[in-house]
Structures are given as C-alpha cells and as structure tokens.
Motif scaffolding. Sequence first.
Motif, PDB file in Angstrom:
ATOM      1  N   MET A 107     -14.548  52.416 -41.150  1.00 24.70           N
ATOM      2  CA  MET A 107     -14.577  51.537 -42.328  1.00 24.70           C
ATOM      3  C   MET A 107     -15.617  52.014 -43.336  1.00 24.70           C
ATOM      4  O   MET A 107     -15.367  52.003 -44.546  1.00 24.70           O
ATOM      5  N   THR A 129      -6.161  49.652 -40.206  1.00 18.89           N
ATOM      6  CA  THR A 129      -5.442  49.484 -41.478  1.00 18.89           C
ATOM      7  C   THR A 129      -6.421  48.828 -42.447  1.00 18.89           C
ATOM      8  O   THR A 129      -7.041  47.824 -42.121  1.00 18.89           O
ATOM      9  N   SER A 130      -6.579  49.430 -43.590  1.00 17.94           N
ATOM     10  CA  SER A 130      -7.534  48.896 -44.563  1.00 17.94           C
ATOM     11  C   SER A 130      -7.111  49.328 -45.960  1.00 17.94           C
ATOM     12  O   SER A 130      -5.963  49.715 -46.168  1.00 17.94           O
ATOM     13  N   THR A 131      -8.021  49.245 -46.900  1.00 16.64           N
ATOM     14  CA  THR A 131      -7.730  49.668 -48.273  1.00 16.64           C
ATOM     15  C   THR A 131      -8.813  50.614 -48.748  1.00 16.64           C
ATOM     16  O   THR A 131      -9.923  50.622 -48.230  1.00 16.64           O
ATOM     17  N   LYS A 171      -3.833  53.658 -43.615  1.00 17.67           N
ATOM     18  CA  LYS A 171      -3.946  53.470 -42.174  1.00 17.67           C
ATOM     19  C   LYS A 171      -4.322  54.802 -41.538  1.00 17.67           C
ATOM     20  O   LYS A 171      -4.074  55.874 -42.106  1.00 17.67           O
ATOM     21  N   GLU A 181      -7.049  51.323 -22.379  1.00 14.19           N
ATOM     22  CA  GLU A 181      -7.891  50.134 -22.542  1.00 14.19           C
ATOM     23  C   GLU A 181      -8.979  50.078 -21.476  1.00 14.19           C
ATOM     24  O   GLU A 181     -10.071  49.597 -21.713  1.00 14.19           O
ATOM     25  N   THR A 239       3.385  49.387 -41.775  1.00 15.97           N
ATOM     26  CA  THR A 239       2.605  48.367 -42.480  1.00 15.97           C
ATOM     27  C   THR A 239       3.564  47.659 -43.447  1.00 15.97           C
ATOM     28  O   THR A 239       4.658  48.156 -43.726  1.00 15.97           O
ATOM     29  N   LEU A 271     -13.699  43.382 -40.719  1.00 14.26           N
ATOM     30  CA  LEU A 271     -13.729  44.820 -41.001  1.00 14.26           C
ATOM     31  C   LEU A 271     -14.447  45.107 -42.313  1.00 14.26           C
ATOM     32  O   LEU A 271     -15.107  46.138 -42.458  1.00 14.26           O
ATOM     33  N   GLU A 272     -14.328  44.204 -43.283  1.00  8.93           N
ATOM     34  CA  GLU A 272     -14.972  44.433 -44.577  1.00  8.93           C
ATOM     35  C   GLU A 272     -16.401  43.920 -44.623  1.00  8.93           C
ATOM     36  O   GLU A 272     -17.000  43.863 -45.687  1.00  8.93           O
ATOM     37  N   ARG A 306      -9.508  41.111 -40.903  1.00  9.81           N
ATOM     38  CA  ARG A 306      -9.693  41.791 -42.197  1.00  9.81           C
ATOM     39  C   ARG A 306     -11.067  41.536 -42.785  1.00  9.81           C
ATOM     40  O   ARG A 306     -11.739  42.452 -43.255  1.00  9.81           O
ATOM     41  N   VAL A 351     -14.458  52.171 -35.008  1.00 12.62           N
ATOM     42  CA  VAL A 351     -13.745  51.454 -36.072  1.00 12.62           C
ATOM     43  C   VAL A 351     -14.653  51.149 -37.262  1.00 12.62           C
ATOM     44  O   VAL A 351     -14.274  51.389 -38.415  1.00 12.62           O
ATOM     45  N   PHE A 352     -15.865  50.652 -37.011  1.00 13.64           N
ATOM     46  CA  PHE A 352     -16.731  50.307 -38.144  1.00 13.64           C
ATOM     47  C   PHE A 352     -17.267  51.563 -38.848  1.00 13.64           C
ATOM     48  O   PHE A 352     -17.479  51.561 -40.061  1.00 13.64           O
ATOM     49  N   ASN A 357     -14.864  53.178 -47.222  1.00 15.08           N
ATOM     50  CA  ASN A 357     -15.462  52.493 -48.368  1.00 15.08           C
ATOM     51  C   ASN A 357     -16.215  53.449 -49.291  1.00 15.08           C
ATOM     52  O   ASN A 357     -16.638  53.060 -50.371  1.00 15.08           O
ATOM     53  N   ARG A 361      -7.891  52.004 -31.241  1.00 17.02           N
ATOM     54  CA  ARG A 361      -7.321  51.068 -32.198  1.00 17.02           C
ATOM     55  C   ARG A 361      -6.886  51.800 -33.463  1.00 17.02           C
ATOM     56  O   ARG A 361      -7.572  52.699 -33.946  1.00 17.02           O
ATOM     57  N   THR A 362      -5.741  51.388 -34.013  1.00 16.74           N
ATOM     58  CA  THR A 362      -5.324  51.873 -35.328  1.00 16.74           C
ATOM     59  C   THR A 362      -6.066  51.037 -36.367  1.00 16.74           C
ATOM     60  O   THR A 362      -6.205  49.824 -36.195  1.00 16.74           O
ATOM     61  N   ILE A 414      -1.157  44.559 -45.404  1.00 16.39           N
ATOM     62  CA  ILE A 414      -1.411  45.981 -45.187  1.00 16.39           C
ATOM     63  C   ILE A 414      -1.561  46.336 -43.715  1.00 16.39           C
ATOM     64  O   ILE A 414      -1.736  47.506 -43.371  1.00 16.39           O
ATOM     65  N   HIS A 415      -1.486  45.338 -42.816  1.00 14.80           N
ATOM     66  CA  HIS A 415      -1.598  45.603 -41.389  1.00 14.80           C
ATOM     67  C   HIS A 415      -0.242  46.079 -40.874  1.00 14.80           C
ATOM     68  O   HIS A 415       0.767  45.994 -41.582  1.00 14.80           O
ATOM     69  N   ASN A 416      -0.202  46.580 -39.651  1.00 10.25           N
ATOM     70  CA  ASN A 416       1.077  47.058 -39.114  1.00 10.25           C
ATOM     71  C   ASN A 416       1.704  46.050 -38.175  1.00 10.25           C
ATOM     72  O   ASN A 416       1.133  44.998 -37.898  1.00 10.25           O
ATOM     73  N   LYS A 437     -12.078  52.721 -30.260  1.00 10.50           N
ATOM     74  CA  LYS A 437     -12.412  51.370 -30.730  1.00 10.50           C
ATOM     75  C   LYS A 437     -13.850  51.278 -31.224  1.00 10.50           C
ATOM     76  O   LYS A 437     -14.148  50.602 -32.202  1.00 10.50           O
TER      77      LYS A 437
END
Lengths: 117, 418
Positions: free
Chosen positions: A80, A52-54, A66, A43, B59, B173-174, B170, A76-77, A84, A49-50, B45-47, A73
Amino acid sequence: MTRELVCIICPRGCRLKIETEAGKISEITGNGCPRGVKYAQDECCNPMRTVTSTVRCEDGRMVSVKTDRPIPKDKVFDCMKLLNCVRVDLPISIGDVIIEDAFGSNVMATQNIGVEE
Amino acid sequence: MTDLVIIGGGPAGMSAAVAAYQKGIRDILILERDHHLGGILQQCIHNGFGLHKFGEELTGPEYAWKYEKQVKELGIAVKLDTMVLDITEDKVITATNSQDGIFQIKARAVILAMGCRERSKGALNIAGTRPSGIYSAGTAQKYVNLMGYLPGREVVILGSGDIGLIMARRMTLEGAKVHAVCELMPYSGGLARNIEQCLNDYNIPLKLSHTVVKIHGRERLEGVTIARVDERRKPISGTEEYISCDTLLLSVGLIPENELSGRAGVSLDRITGGALVDQNRQTTVSGIFACGNVLHVHDLVDYVSEEAEIAGKSAAEYIRSISTEDACKTEEVRIPLQTDGKIRYTVPQLITEKKDVTVFFRVADIYSNISINVYNEKGEKLLSRRKIKAAPGEMENILLKSDLLCNAKKLHFVLEEM
C-alpha cells in the motif's frame, strides 16, 4: 490438531478443516475445489493475499489497480505504501503494468482512464 | 420512435442491450446518468466478480469493461450524463442532459435497469446530534475509490453486509482505524469470505446483535454509543459502550430505485421493492421490462447479467411481435407464485408461459436442513429440494420444468424444516 478456516479464493467461502500432526498438515477437508487445498496449505505456513486498491493519475484522478497474483500477507501494508507513492501517466488501460515486481507480483490497472480523450 | 430504450448503463443495462442486439434489435438507446458506463461496478475495485459468468475472478471495473467493450464494438447508442425524469405508461420517456437540454423519446419497449440506492441515516432515526462524518458505505467507497479522498481516520461501521465489510478493509488499507463493525442481527448478511478477508485479517471486531444508539459531536462526529440488542432488536439498557471515532459508515440496506417505474404505472412487489414480473422479466405494463438490482437486490453481478439477458431477449421478441402483429400466445397462461413467510419472495412472481423457468428466491432467516417445496393450488406437492443450509444473504434458485407447470394454476413455495 484441527484448524478451521474459511477459504477466500472465491465467493463460495468453503469452510475448510485442516488436520495437523507435529506441525505438518495431514489432511484438508471441506474444499469445494482444488484451489482450496492450495489456499489451506499457504494459509498455514505462508499466507498470501491479493491487493486491490487505487493509484493516483497525473491529473489527480484515481485508477483502480490489483496485484496480478497474491503477495505475502505481511507485505500488504508495504505494498500500500508503494502504491501511494506512484503517479500514473495517462492514458492508462486495463492490464497495463504500473509496478513490476512488487513483492512477487505485478501491479496492473483494472480500469481505463483517459483512453477516449 | 426508438425500438428499445434502456434506463441505466450499469451491468444490467449493458447486458440487456447486448442481448437485445444479438436477437436482431439495432435501434437501441442506453440512458445513463453518470459520465461513464458500468454503474456501481466502477467503484467496486475489489475482486470476486465474474467467476460464474467468465470463469475468472475480476474486479468490478474489469467485469464492467467486458460489457462496455461489447456495447462499443456493437455500436449501441449511449447517452451519458443523462437523467431520466419521467416515463409514462405508453413509454414516452422525458430525459435531460446539458447537450440536448430536455427531450422526449417514445419507445416501443423499455428496460428498467436503474439499480439501487442505499438506505440513509434519516431512515434509521439514531438519537443524538447531526455532525459531519456520517456517510453511507457506498458514498465512502465513492470518495475513496473514484475521488481519492479519505473520509475519516477513526471509523465505526454499522451493518455487516458485504458493502460494510468491504469498506472495513478498504479504509484500513488506506490508513484508517476501523474500531468495530456492528450488526443488528445475530448473524452477518455478508459472505463468509468477506468476514475472513475484511475483518479477521485485520482483527476488526464484529459485534453481532449490536446497534448504534447515539451519535455524539457538534461539528464533526466525536463518537458513537453502541448497545447490545435483544431478540426483538431493541437496545438492552446497561449494555451501552462509547466508541470514540470521527467517521460512521452506514451499510444498512439497498433500496431499488423505482420512482420512475411507479410513474409508468408499473406495479411493485412490496417485499422486493422492485417490479412484479413474469419469467420474461416483463412488468405489469406491456413492453416494460425490469432487471438487475432495480428488480431485486442481487449478491452476485453474474446473476444480474443473466437476468438482464432474459430481459433483453424478451424485449427483442416483444418488439418483433408488435411489429409483425403476431398473435403470439396460443394459450393464456397466468400462474401466480406465492410464498410462505419463511421464503421472503420469488422472482418472477408470475409465470405466463409453459416453458422451463428458473425461479430465484431468498429465505427470511438462517435455516439448516430444510426442504423447499412447491405445491399447486390443490395442495399437491410438485417439487421438493433438500438444502443443507440457506441464509437471507444468499439468493437461491430452483428450476421449474414446463411439464410441472401443466399441473398448476397457482404455485405455493413453502420452506419446511426437517
């Protein structure tokens, strides 16, 4: 100098105290386990950072995913954006790797979609 | 006649089914209203799940799969897309699905595992118009994670419980902008970890002692007025602030879904919103058990699974005892548990056997340097546990050994500040 932060490695959320001298970490206290020490070290100089998304499947459904380990960190974006763009073929099972080597991790599925059908 | 019917195929229902199977019951049926097992975990869906239970950080869907896999491998019968409409005191269950139409099942034992629903906007009475763009946090989570829709782009969240915090991250992030998370209380109900990784990581302001006092917008939400509240949680005039937004997420409480339980004659605890149970998680109706969020709202699914194991094992023993017509109890034991105002509730609320029992409880406020004391009806202190801190958002537990229970006809749980 003292920095206080909350460890995010597990739900316990230990309050960590980090002593730094001349920009280097001299002491870490407050951790409930050894993982907190690594978290504090990361840190301070290289936060991870882990994610988790879809991700969208070929038929429009979503599958949760994930990163299999934390990524920087500040990426991260970017991660994403990568997620997507993906369209996943079905069936997909928990553990299937969807993207290899995304910012130092593998993105894997955490749900089974279309497996019984 | 089915030996065991389990209402709800989420983590509680699945864990109870597996536990009952492992105790020798084979005639089990899980009734689940959704088109998959896993309950609310499918959209989480998060851990952060499974650290206690499996020593891994999983998760929600991965945790659910651990149980779904066992249910499948053991061949436990499941009816999906099936809604239970009614259950009577003598365990006749009326349910419906599009394949079987309406049907009834008589069960020897029933386990209630229906989980919770979210408190709605209607319950909050926020002044203003009624535009679209206002969702419960869980609904927004379903839209994003299961359906792949982004419910809005400029977000305000009311409620800093874990669901609100998780959705703050969430949505961000989106690609949405979360302007603020408002929390009525002077403290957050969510895990410190979530404040850190969901709010601080994205510089989302947490406004404690604030609430939404007015909603603006004709067809679609255009903004909200928030205000600071006083010690009695009443808005303070002059502190109003307008935040332009198109989405308001409400994370303002979970309510155990006990409509069916009431119809079966099960007595409910006014504070938990769930059934009154003994250490076996048996309700006031013999042969009807309850576990998981329908019994009391949990913080960690690991404890849901453990509680469901108790219910599953107990239901199995119950089924066997009525089949063999065992006169099981040698001694009638009935020890009620009472709390002072500082301990909000205990589960179980009643002890009916002199064996070791772990009692779960929540405190009513944030406390530091306290002791949790257990007294009997004569005022004798039977147990005392020191705690550095306790908060409403963190369920605690205390082990009562069987020899302690021999000295009591009633148990009083008291929180004393040092």
